[in-house]
Design a protein around this motif. Structure first.
Motif, mmCIF file in Angstrom:
data_model
loop_
_atom_site.group_PDB
_atom_site.id
_atom_site.type_symbol
_atom_site.label_atom_id
_atom_site.label_comp_id
_atom_site.label_asym_id
_atom_site.label_seq_id
_atom_site.Cartn_x
_atom_site.Cartn_y
_atom_site.Cartn_z
ATOM 1 N N ARG A 207 0.775 10.981 1.164
ATOM 2 C CA ARG A 207 1.993 11.548 0.628
ATOM 3 C C ARG A 207 3.205 10.738 1.090
ATOM 4 O O ARG A 207 4.128 10.495 0.309
ATOM 5 C CB ARG A 207 2.171 13.002 1.046
ATOM 6 N N PHE B 194 3.385 7.746 -1.073
ATOM 7 C CA PHE B 194 3.780 8.081 -2.441
ATOM 8 C C PHE B 194 5.269 8.415 -2.494
ATOM 9 O O PHE B 194 5.993 7.966 -3.374
ATOM 10 C CB PHE B 194 2.946 9.258 -2.940
ATOM 11 N N GLN C 82 8.623 6.402 -4.372
ATOM 12 C CA GLN C 82 9.578 6.975 -5.317
ATOM 13 C C GLN C 82 10.974 6.415 -5.084
ATOM 14 O O GLN C 82 11.852 6.561 -5.914
ATOM 15 C CB GLN C 82 9.635 8.504 -5.181
ATOM 16 N N ASN D 16 11.559 16.457 -17.255
ATOM 17 C CA ASN D 16 12.211 16.929 -16.033
ATOM 18 C C ASN D 16 13.132 18.103 -16.294
ATOM 19 O O ASN D 16 13.585 18.770 -15.389
ATOM 20 C CB ASN D 16 12.980 15.768 -15.414
ATOM 21 N N GLN E 238 11.984 12.353 -9.745
ATOM 22 C CA GLN E 238 11.201 12.210 -8.509
ATOM 23 C C GLN E 238 10.714 13.541 -7.952
ATOM 24 O O GLN E 238 9.555 13.665 -7.571
ATOM 25 C CB GLN E 238 12.010 11.484 -7.420
ATOM 26 N N HIS F 12 10.311 16.362 -9.503
ATOM 27 C CA HIS F 12 9.317 16.879 -10.427
ATOM 28 C C HIS F 12 7.967 16.212 -10.167
ATOM 29 O O HIS F 12 6.928 16.868 -10.122
ATOM 30 C CB HIS F 12 9.818 16.590 -11.842
ATOM 31 N N GLU F 13 8.002 14.909 -9.964
ATOM 32 C CA GLU F 13 6.764 14.165 -9.736
ATOM 33 C C GLU F 13 6.121 14.559 -8.406
ATOM 34 O O GLU F 13 4.915 14.692 -8.299
ATOM 35 C CB GLU F 13 7.056 12.659 -9.727
ATOM 36 N N LEU F 14 6.939 14.734 -7.385
ATOM 37 C CA LEU F 14 6.383 15.118 -6.089
ATOM 38 C C LEU F 14 5.755 16.500 -6.170
ATOM 39 O O LEU F 14 4.746 16.773 -5.521
ATOM 40 C CB LEU F 14 7.472 15.091 -5.012
#
Lengths: 632, 600
Positions: free
Chosen positions: A134, A137, A141, A473, B230, B232-234
């Motif tokens: 995590r 990742f 971002q 989103n 970001q 949302h992706e996490l």
């Protein structure tokens, strides 16, 4: 130039030279073959992930110690039962009973300790792995896009999955290897305590095994790695055969490929057989050494028992310990390779975590709101991806609120860079980019993302339903809003014709849709995002004329009431723009509307009159220069 | 996996039998393995006896000098037995593995061959991932069966069977106690292994899901950033990750509870043997040596009993993997040479479609082509135009027999394509597809893909024709440059041109361009066309495109709609006709809303 079909091959020698052909990738894997040696920096970084689970580690180390001690104790209890209980003149049933009580208590401890050690370590190891993944990742971002551009997704994935997984083996076994060390020293200690002479003689085989393994390990490891490599090489060729099967069949290459594949498969077979030989050759060595130790106990220990120098229970205990003797040596030497592998994985993991984040919100960054006017301005912008190779040179222009500006220019002129800068994917070298009058470096990235919508040249869809992709989103968007947007861009009809309408699951990357359809969905997504500014990179791919028309209509609808910055490739789009900016080699060459530019008789007019369908087609020099980085 | 095969439970035994038959293709290795196993078991079972005997000898069952001699004898025998056990364990393991690897080698080749021969219609409906599973994981499952299944059955059978007999015949009660852990451990281990296998498969699925989330995020990172997605992706990531972590924890629990329980049940039995045995020694019914024999027996049997679970697992895995693998290998190949098919003989090079009907096997109800007839002679160019999905690409697929027609026939110089050998047909017909697959090797190898023995000169000339040569020699390593995954990435247009060069290498009699210049810019396309003109005189050329400029020079243009030819003629004739072709032409020349409506 003579005709290609002229038969200039001397047919007779054709089959005598090897074909120019390979199956599977002809590139080597990036992975290092032999792990890495100890590196305190890497260990510290890994430790940072382990630290939150410190308590669990201590508990399990304690459990391992208890577990090992009970294992050491059992033969001693047996010895006690024999010597103090059963032997002539011993304590008889009472002592035997006491021995049994001791045995019961020991195995109870053994049970609890074994449960705790494995369960606590196993779960903590999983937690550490997931935390590491995590962290990587999350970090990705935020790292700069220029780094992401240079890095293949496949490589990152192998770090996120492969390297993290190979840490697992290490984390789980390292606590257990504490147990191995304790067991090894424990056995040595107990044997010497039981009878120093017999102990020393019996253990004489131990260093022999140690030395043998030291010599055996390096070549054995080479053979294991070779087996591993030929495996992935054969599998790679198989995967290629599957993915390229249509090409293989249409070019009638089956025979050649089969022969090449057979070579790979045979190399794989040979490597595996060799590795198996290495693995198995240790077995008789260990068994012989065990046999020597046991024979020593029988001859020497037996005579000592006969001479009443030691009790028979000691001899039995010795025989039991010898059977456990070599296990810790084996797992400890194996543990070293596990450690080396973990070090190289750890290195790759920290590499990802150390990628600098160049673009971050300033501490006093303000949020861009919908109240701003929606203008975009470039002021003397100079920018590039590599030092001393600017892609944009001193470019200035302004897009007024509600205006649509088309940027045109040949490949490599810097169009796409302009687009990226509005969104602050990168920071300018010099000058500034402002949105609504505020420098993009002074606003929060999130709010910038909300006010500037973007449509990329290559529409990217996620696995999920159509509606999830359009909403993306903007979680607040209602189903009605999504449908309205789809209708507005002309995507509604084809969406409804899909099996489950808006709830149709898209295959990976929207594979079950045509390029045009994906484009329309990405338009709808931008429409739902409802931003004041729209930045759009028009697709260059040649879509059929019908879809093309739909897209043009959708584009018109999308730009209504918004500030638009369009990297245009199509004449229709360009003519529809309020203003046209022509870029060449990173410099602003000309700007104005269609009529003005035509009058100017510059590059635009030239391209236009040559009636090229796309402004990417540069006349004269039809052959592109080799790619020197990501120019646009 | 559903497409690869419908698995039936009852097929398990047949499958395992078939694996055994494959294994038997290496009879010597199998015999050596099994013989080694038996000898190894006998030696292994001998060890506790020898140890017990030594203990008794040491206790002075014999007297004086005789006792020392006896100890020496026992020690020597034990040493020889130990060495022998080591050697036969080695040969057992080595040849056991070797049988598996040889079998895997043969199966690998069979799978590869099958993949290369299965027709397009099969590959259309099967996910590449499923085929990779068959060729890698299923093959592994089958490979392991001999070493972890068959061999272990023999090993465990002898060890447990003979061991139990030896113990029970020495002392029935003690023998029963010594084995009392076995049923529970065997059951527990089997159950756990099966559960672990099931949860492992589930975990793999979850991890795959997790890696898909990450892969899409990284691949679409620009979209993520552009929409400030970001968080949302996490969130998506955490959902996938938490689910996988929870399952990983559960697997730890399952494993740990099982190993701990197995451990303690073994130790409990051992305690009972020690207790009851101790009583017997005290009562004078048994010697300490015999008790030691029992205890050593138990340590020897512990591992094999615990491994019963692995054995069960191996059988389960081999039967599901084998099912899938064999079902794949047994698939019929739809398109293959007829018995006695002759090579295609090209004399005139005339291609004819006669009343061709066709539907894709995946959707048999939907007619893609209906009554299509046309003829192309040597030197002619045929243009085929139509909307997406009208069936124009299908025509390209039928000539090299990627699919077989449902009605009518396709002939080359009067020979039905179904009557000639596939190899000769595909050497004569080159289809340049829009999406070409490039292999991860150098450019030269890619161009020479269909003719790997070609000389450099011809490769260079083919790429000159395709307008790619200048670009290639501009690269630092020229024709040696690796393309694909880790090499230089070519643009869509460059890929298409490479594809054209590759097809030219075949010296085809029929050349089909299936929208193969869509990504090539107009100027370059014009130059390719000019180069092709000279090349076209010796063959039939079919150009399928939606870009009219690509095909308006053709000798004959076919306009396809819903699988039928609705207009045909030269460019001028079709323009004069004022039909659909004309409408499309107007749309492309002066785009605008009216033109779109007219075309609709």
């Amino acid at each position: 130039m003579t005709d290609v079909t002229v038969n200039d091959d001397e047919s007779e020698d054709r089959r005598q030279r090897p074909p120019r052909a390979v199956v599977g990738s002809s590139l080597d894997r990036e992975e290092e073959v032999f792990g890495k040696a100890y590196d305190p920096r890497i260990v510290r970084r890994i430790w940072a992930f382990v630290k939150p689970y410190q308590k669990q580690i201590y508990i399990s180390v304690a459990a391992v110690l208890v577990f090992t001690l009970t294992q050491l104790a059992l033969p001693l209890i047996i010895r006690f039962a024999i010597d103090a209980g059963m032997a002539a003149g011993g304590g008889g049933r009472v002592v035997l009973l006491w021995a049994m009580v001791g045995f019961a208590i020991t195995i109870a401890f053994n049970f609890v300790a074994s449960w705790i050690q494995e369960s606590v370590v196993g779960k903590a190891a999983e937690n550490v792995l997931f935390d590491m993944r995590r962290a990587m990742f999350e970090h990705l971002q935020r790292v700069s896009l220029s780094w992401m551009d240079k890095t293949e997704v496949g490589r990152l994935m192998s770090r996120l999955m492969g390297d993290v997984n190979s840490m697992q083996e290490f984390l789980e076994t390292s606590v257990l290897s504490v147990g191995d060390i304790v067991l090894l020293f424990g056995i040595v200690g107990v044997l010497l305590w039981l009878d120093p002479l017999l102990g020393l003689v019996t253990m004489a085989t131990m260093p022999v095994l140690f030395i043998v393994r030291l010599f055996w390990l390096p070549p054995a490891k080479v053979s294991f790695m070779a087996a591993h490599h030929t495996n992935s090489s054969a599998n790679g060729a198989l995967a290629e055969g599957i993915n390229g099967v249509r090409t293989v069949q249409s070019l009638d290459r089956q025979k050649v490929n089969f022969d090449l594949y057979e070579e790979k498969a045979r190399a794989n077979l040979r490597a595996h057989l060799r590795a198996a030989k290495f693995a198995q050759v240790m077995v008789p060595i260990v068994d012989t050494l065990t046999g020597i130790s046991m024979a020593t106990v029988i001859v020497l220990g037996g005579q000592m028992v006969l001479g009443h120098q030691v009790e028979v229970g000691v001899m039995v205990a010795f025989l039991f310990y010898i059977q456990r003797f070599f296990d810790p040596i084996r797992s400890l030497t194996m543990q070293y390779s596990v450690f080396q592998r973990a070090m190289s994985s750890g290195t790759r993991i920290t590499e990802v975590l150390d990628v600098p984040v160049n673009i971050e919100d300033k501490p006093d960054a303000v949020a861009l709101t919908g109240q701003m006017d929606g203008s975009v301005e470039f002021k003397n912008v100079t920018f590039g991806y590599r030092k001393n190779q600017p892609v944009l040179k001193n470019v200035s222009f302004r897009v007024n609120p509600g205006e649509t500006v088309a940027i045109v220019g040949p490949t490599g002129s810097g169009k796409s860079s302009c687009m990226s800068l509005v969104h602050r994917f990168y920071d300018v070298w010099d000058g500034s980019v402002t949105v609504g009058g505020t420098d993009v470096r002074d606003v929060t990235q999130d709010s910038l993302g909300e006010q500037v919508a973007m449509v990329l040249q290559e529409p990217f869809l996620f696995t999920g339903t159509v509606i999830e992709n359009i909403r993306y989103n903007k979680q607040s968007a209602t189903r009605e809003q999504v449908i309205d947007a789809a209708k507005a861009v002309g995507a509604h009809d084809f969406i409804m014709s899909l099996a489950d309408g808006y709830d149709t699951k898209l295959e990976q990357r929207g594979g079950n849709l045509s390029l045009g359809q994906r484009q329309l969905i990405s338009f709808a997504r931008a429409l739902v995002a409802d931003a004041k500014i729209l930045v759009l990179d028009e697709a260059t791919a040649n879509i059929d004329s019908y879809t093309e028309m739909l897209i043009q209509r959708a584009l018109k609808r999308l730009l209504e009431g918004r500030t638009g910055l369009v990297i245009a490739h199509r004449l229709a789009t360009i003519r529809g723009a309020d203003r046209i900016i022509v870029l060449q080699n990173g410099e602003l060459l000309e700007s104005g509307n269609h009529e003005q530019l035509m009058k100017k008789q510059g590059l635009y007019a030239k391209l236009y009159t040559m009636n090229y369908s796309s402004f990417d087609d540069m006349p004269e020099n039809g052959d592109e220069a080799p790619p020197t980085g990501k120019a646009t | 996996m559903s497409h690869v095969v419908a698995t039936q439970a009852g097929k398990g035994l047949t499958t395992l039998w078939r694996i055994m038959v494959l294994t038997w293709r290496h009879p010597w290795m199998v015999i050596i393995t099994l013989a080694s196993t038996i000898i190894m078991c006998v030696l292994q079972l001998w060890v506790p006896r020898l140890l017990g005997q030594a203990v008794d000898q040491a206790e002075g069952v014999l007297d004086g000098a005789g006792a020392v001699d006896a100890l020496w004898t026992t020690a020597w025998i034990l040493l020889v037995v130990s060495i022998g056990r080591g050697i036969f364990t080695m040969t057992m393991n080595y040849f056991g593995e070797a049988v598996g690897h040889h079998t895997a080698y043969e199966l690998r080749l069979a799978v590869y061959e099958k993949i290369q021969r299965l027709s397009f219609s099969y590959h259309d409906k099967v996910h590449t991932g499923d085929l990779i599973t068959v060729g890698m994981l299923d093959l592994e499952g089958v490979r392991m069966f001999f070493a972890t299944g068959v061999l272990r059955v023999v090993l465990l059978g002898i060890l447990i069977g003979v061991g139990a007999y030896m113990m029970m015949s020495t002392d029935l009660l003690l023998g029963c106690l010594a084995l009392s852990f076995a049923p529970f451990v065997a059951w527990n281990s089997s159950k756990t292994q099966l559960t672990l296998r099931a949860t492992w498969l589930k975990l793999q699925e979850m991890l795959q899901n997790l890696s898909r989330v990450m892969e899409e995020n990284l691949g679409g990172i620009r979209v993520v950033r552009a929409f400030a997605g970001q968080d949302h992706e996490l969130k998506k990531y955490d959902e996938a990750s938490d689910a996988a972590l929870a399952l990983a924890h559960r697997r730890v629990d399952i494993r740990v509870s099982s190993t701990s329980l197995m451990n303690i049940s073994f130790l409990l039995s051992m305690g009972l043997v020690l207790w009851v045995g101790g009583e017997k020694v005290l009562a004078g019914e048994m010697t300490v040596g015999t008790l030691a024999t029992f205890l050593t027996f138990m340590t020897i049997l512990q591992m094999p009993v615990r491994q019963l679970g692995l054995l069960v697992n191996s059988f389960a895995r081999a039967s599901t993997c084998g099912n899938r693998l064999f079902a794949f290998l047994d698939l019929d190949i739809e398109i293959k040479d007829k018995p006695g098919a002759k090579p295609l003989v090209v004399t005139e090079g005339t291609v004819r479609f006669e009343n061709v009907d066709f539907a894709y096997p995946s959707a048999p109800a939907r007619k893609v082509l209906q009554g299509v007839s046309f003829e192309g002679k040597k030197g002619e160019t045929i243009g085929i135009v139509g909307r997406p999905g009208s069936g124009k690409s299908t025509i390209a697929h039928l000539i090299p027999r990627f699919y077989d027609v449902d009605g009518g026939k396709v002939t080359i110089d009067g020979q039905d394509v179904r009557d000639v050998t596939l190899g000769s047909l595909r050497q004569s017909v080159a289809v340049v597809q829009q999406d070409s697959f490039l292999f991860t090797t150098n450019i030269e190898n890619n161009i020479a893909y269909g003719d790997p023995w070609a000389k450099e000169g011809r490769i260079a000339r083919a790429s000159e024709f395709a307008q790619l040569h200048n670009y290639i020699i501009g690269l630092p390593t020229g024709y040696e440059t690796i393309v694909g995954e880790r090499g230089v990435s070519l643009s869509g247009g460059q890929r298409q041109r490479l594809n054209i060069a590759r097809s030219l290498m075949l010296r085809p009699s029929v050349m089909v361009f299936d929208d193969s210049t869509a990504a090539v810019d107009a100027g370059t396309e014009q130059r390719i066309r000019t180069a092709m003109k000279r090349f076209a005189k010796d063959r039939v050329t079919l150009i399928i495109s939606h870009r009219l400029s690509s095909l308006m020079h053709a000798d004959q243009i076919l306009f396809i709609e819903d699988g039928a030819i609705v207009e045909r003629g030269t460019h001028e004739e079709l323009l004069a006709l004022g039909g659909r072709y004309r409408a499309l032409y107007d749309l492309q020349v002066k785009p605008g809303d009216d033109a779109l409506e007219a075309a609709e």
